[in-house]
Motif scaffolding. Structure first.
Motif, short mmCIF file in Angstrom:
data_model
loop_
_atom_site.label_atom_id
_atom_site.label_comp_id
_atom_site.label_asym_id
_atom_site.label_seq_id
_atom_site.Cartn_x
_atom_site.Cartn_y
_atom_site.Cartn_z
N GLY A 194 0.66 -1.32 0.20
CA GLY A 194 -0.02 0.04 0.02
C GLY A 194 0.85 1.23 -0.18
N GLY A 195 0.08 2.53 0.15
CA GLY A 195 0.74 3.55 0.16
C GLY A 195 0.81 4.57 -1.29
N ARG A 196 1.67 5.26 -1.48
CA ARG A 196 1.80 6.21 -2.47
C ARG A 196 3.23 6.40 -2.93
NH1 ARG A 196 1.69 11.93 -3.74
NH2 ARG A 196 1.11 12.37 -5.89
N ILE A 197 3.68 6.38 -4.16
CA ILE A 197 4.87 7.14 -4.47
C ILE A 197 4.90 8.28 -5.49
CG2 ILE A 197 7.05 6.71 -5.98
CD1 ILE A 197 6.81 3.77 -4.63
N ASN A 198 5.37 9.34 -5.50
CA ASN A 198 5.37 10.46 -6.07
C ASN A 198 6.96 10.59 -6.53
OD1 ASN A 198 6.03 13.65 -6.18
ND2 ASN A 198 4.25 13.08 -7.34
N LEU A 199 7.05 10.74 -7.92
CA LEU A 199 8.37 10.91 -8.57
C LEU A 199 8.53 12.41 -9.16
CD1 LEU A 199 8.64 7.75 -10.71
CD2 LEU A 199 9.52 8.21 -8.35
N THR A 200 9.24 13.37 -8.85
CA THR A 200 9.46 14.47 -9.48
C THR A 200 10.71 14.64 -10.00
OG1 THR A 200 10.02 15.42 -7.28
CG2 THR A 200 7.88 15.91 -8.16
N LEU A 201 10.60 15.13 -11.51
CA LEU A 201 12.08 15.10 -12.14
C LEU A 201 12.22 16.43 -12.42
CD1 LEU A 201 10.89 12.57 -14.93
CD2 LEU A 201 12.31 12.10 -13.01
N ARG A 202 13.44 16.73 -12.13
CA ARG A 202 13.91 18.33 -12.12
C ARG A 202 15.23 18.52 -12.81
NH1 ARG A 202 12.14 19.31 -6.75
NH2 ARG A 202 10.67 18.15 -6.34
N VAL A 203 15.43 19.45 -13.57
CA VAL A 203 16.54 20.08 -14.12
C VAL A 203 17.19 20.93 -12.97
CG1 VAL A 203 17.67 21.64 -15.56
CG2 VAL A 203 15.88 19.92 -16.58
N VAL A 204 18.34 20.44 -12.54
CA VAL A 204 18.86 21.47 -11.26
C VAL A 204 19.89 22.36 -11.46
CG1 VAL A 204 20.36 20.92 -9.22
CG2 VAL A 204 18.39 19.08 -9.91
N ASP A 205 20.99 22.28 -12.43
CA ASP A 205 22.02 23.26 -12.75
C ASP A 205 21.44 24.40 -13.43
OD1 ASP A 205 24.09 21.56 -11.52
OD2 ASP A 205 24.22 20.26 -13.26
#
Ligand code: MD6
Ligand code: FE
Length: 205
Positions: A194-205
């Motif tokens: 159970g539960g939830r996963i959230n993925l966040t994709l980011r450009v950092v530099d």
């Protein structure tokens, strides 16, 4: 920036693509994430005030997102000195489809919510270049997502996110406050515990 996909709805500039990842893709993502957490285990970051976040986190990519008493930042190594694992192709392909082929993200932040976890209203502002959007992927249990304003406070709008939903937070939405009020436990059986996963994709530099 190229946008190949049309959102189902746009709320305060947040582009929301409902249930765009089919179950096969969701299961492939989960099996790739299981490999990532073997080499970059989930941990509960401390916020600068000292409290522990209820969400557990880890990262993949050139940078990982980190928080402690000194503040929020990106770091190129895990606490044990190791690099973060690579962002798997299954995740890169989603960025390329919904954001751009020109530049790949530097960080995939992985957030795990057990049934009582939530995330307070925040801005994603630790990146150098706000011209690149943040892409978010929801997997597992439903979550109540709240969207506010560029300034703290004021009126907000909420919507439920379901497994397979994608959000692109760019342009006028890029610096808006947002958070997760709660999870609706047991609404998905994608994750065996159970539960939830959230993925966040980011450009950092
Ligand atoms: C979450 N999401 O869905 C938290 N950030 O669990 C975020 O904080 C977020 O959904 C940036 C862009 C989209 C998001
Ligand atoms: Fe965020």
């Amino acid at each position: 920036m190229t946008n190949f996909e049309t959102p189902n709805l746009v709320i305060r500039g947040f582009k929301i693509f409902k249930e765009r990842l089919d179950l096969n893709i969701q299961n492939d993502l989960i099996s790739d994430l299981r490999e990532i957490v073997k080499v970059a285990p989930l941990f509960s970051p401390h916020v600068p005030g000292g409290n522990k976040m209820s969400v557990k986190m880890t990262s993949a990519g050139k940078y990982g997102w980190f928080s402690d008493s000194k503040g929020y930042r990106y770091v190129s190594r895990q606490k044990n000195g190791n690099n973060w694992p690579q962002i798997p192709n299954s995740i890169m392909e989603i960025w390329q489809k919904f954001v751009s082929l020109e530049r790949n993200p530097d960080c995939c932040l992985i957030n795990y919510y057990s049934k009582d976890a939530k995330m307070g209203m925040h801005q994603d502002n630790d990146e150098a270049d706000f011209d690149w959007p943040v892409l978010s992927i929801s997997l597992g249990d439903d979550a109540l997502f709240r969207i506010g304003n560029v300034e703290k406070g004021g009126k907000t709008d909420s919507l439920w996110l379901n497994s397979g939903d994608i959000i692109v937070m760019g342009d006028e939405a890029r610096l808006k406050y947002h958070g997760i009020d709660r999870i609706r436990s047991g609404t998905s059986n994608l994750l065996k515990n159970g539960g939830r996963i959230n993925l966040t994709l980011r450009v950092v530099d």
